[in-house]
Enzyme design. Structure first.
Site, short mmCIF file in Angstrom:
data_model
loop_
_atom_site.label_atom_id
_atom_site.label_comp_id
_atom_site.label_asym_id
_atom_site.label_seq_id
_atom_site.Cartn_x
_atom_site.Cartn_y
_atom_site.Cartn_z
N THR A 201 10.84 -16.78 26.36
CA THR A 201 11.84 -16.23 25.86
C THR A 201 11.61 -14.84 27.24
OG1 THR A 201 12.35 -16.40 23.60
CG2 THR A 201 13.61 -14.13 24.69
N VAL A 230 18.65 -20.90 15.09
CA VAL A 230 19.38 -19.46 16.45
C VAL A 230 17.41 -18.65 15.90
CG1 VAL A 230 19.95 -17.78 16.18
CG2 VAL A 230 21.67 -20.13 16.09
N ASP A 232 15.29 -14.76 16.79
CA ASP A 232 15.44 -14.20 16.90
C ASP A 232 16.58 -13.49 18.45
OD1 ASP A 232 12.82 -15.07 18.69
OD2 ASP A 232 12.30 -12.57 18.52
N GLY A 253 7.97 -14.75 21.82
CA GLY A 253 7.35 -15.49 20.89
C GLY A 253 7.84 -16.83 19.48
N1 GLY Z 1 11.87 -15.95 20.48
C1 GLY Z 1 12.66 -16.88 20.75
C2 GLY Z 1 13.04 -17.96 19.70
O1 GLY Z 1 12.39 -18.45 18.89
O2 GLY Z 1 14.22 -18.75 19.91
#
Ligand code: GLY
Length: 351
Positions: A201, A230, A232, A253
């Site tokens: 990300t 989906v 975070d 993460g």
């Molecule tokens: N941090 C990105 C996800 O877990 O989609």
């Protein structure tokens, strides 16, 4: 190896996985670097995940030219979204289990306390720009899937194929192992796999000399996820939170753990109650470790099988990056230098 599990350049993807540190002490005491003890006050700051060194550079250039802090953060993130070599974000991102790239992103503008977000968006390279359009053109905050794509096209975005050849090949390789490494839980939880999987990300948060804050988070999400999953990144309070009176925080993460902990919002609330960014981050990371109790998510010695990273700035321009495991880095431009710095951490190793 790539020490930051949030960034997965294509050549290293299958070589590295999420191996987190090779050696170290068993102690779980967090380490705070000298850098974090000597923040630079009164200067603009752009902070990002380790894959965002170009993002912080661009964001700082724009902040110095007087641009809005959100426009600066988005322009930085766009560089990575449009880069096919970053397989964790935007164009070239690793697809879902059906081989379709689905993108999530959000933006938050501190001075006006507004936000926009988009999830499970297909065929648009820059979901962060779509999130901003949702913020500016609608009464809504979060749009998903087919409706989000329709909205994006109506406001002028062009559909493109986001699946690059390297990402398709990576998906094919994973597909050949399907059922051993998918995301479906079996009847017996002990036999259900949790396989360490890229959750790369980009997050970028910005702070200008007036004291305004903004942030943007964008991702292709968990590689080979079940379609519609989906994480975070598009969830305000999880993958990003900005309070212009307090500070900003974003995450990368394992998104499920960040959502469960309301991660970025909790870091900002910790800062509201007086914690410095590094302490605020470590408190949330420790809580994530304590609250991870499902066996399939734990290593033999009880540490999480995943990593989580936070990046935070407070209203004084103090900043920090933090991760569960040693070895994480973050990008920061403090107005004079643009560098990768070591993240503070909870655990020395992933044993
Ligand atoms: N941090 C990105 C996800 O877990 O989609």
């Amino acid at each position: 190896m790539n020490s930051n599990p949030t960034s997965f350049p294509r050549r290293k993807f299958f070589q590295t996985g999420l191996a987190l540190g090779a050696a170290g002490l068993a102690a779980s005491a967090a380490r705070i670097s000298a850098q974090e003890k000597a923040p630079l006050k009164g200067r603009p700051v752009a902070i990002s995940s380790a894959n965002g060194l170009r993002a912080t550079d661009k964001a700082m250039e724009l902040i110095k030219s007087g641009a809005d802090t959100l426009d600066a953060a988005i322009a930085g993130v766009n560089i990575v979204e449009e880069d096919p070599n970053d397989m964790s974000v935007g164009y070239g991102g690793l697809p879902n289990e059906r081989g379709v790239v689905e993108l999530d992103a959000c933006v938050m503008h501190g001075p006006t306390y507004r936000a926009g977000a988009v999830a499970a968006l297909q065929n648009i390279k820059t979901p962060s720009k779509v999130a901003k359009e949702i913020m500016e053109r609608t009464n809504h905050l979060l749009m998903v899937g087919a409706g989000a794509l329709e909205f994006a096209k109506l406001v002028g975005f062009k559909e493109e194929n986001l699946l690059t050849e390297p990402a398709r090949e990576a998906w094919l390789k994973w597909r050949s192992n399907l059922n051993k490494e998918d995301n479906w839980l079996g009847d017996d939880d002990r036999h259900a796999g949790f396989f360490e999987r890229p959750t790369g990300t980009i997050n970028c948060c910005t702070f200008n000399e007036k004291g305004d804050l903004s942030g943007c988070t964008s991702t292709s999400g968990l590689a080979f996820k079940i379609p519609g999953r989906v994480g975070d990144s598009p969830i305000i309070g999880a993958g990003l939170y900005v309070d212009n009176a307090v500070g900003a925080c974003g995450s990368t993460g394992f998104g499920e753990a960040v959502i469960l902990s309301s991660g970025s919002r909790t870091v900002v609330e910790n800062m509201r109650h007086g914690m410095k960014p590094e302490t605020a981050i470590l408190d949330v990371l420790r809580r994530i470790c304590e609250q991870t109790v499902a066996k399939r998510l734990l290593r033999a010695r009880g540490k999480p099988k995943f990593d989580v990273n936070f990046y935070a700035i407070n209203k004084a321009g103090e900043y920090a990056g933090g991760a569960i495991y040693k070895g994480g880095k973050y990008a920061v431009h403090d107005g004079t230098k643009n560098l990768l710095r070591d993240s503070v951490y909870v655990h020395d190793d992933a044993k």
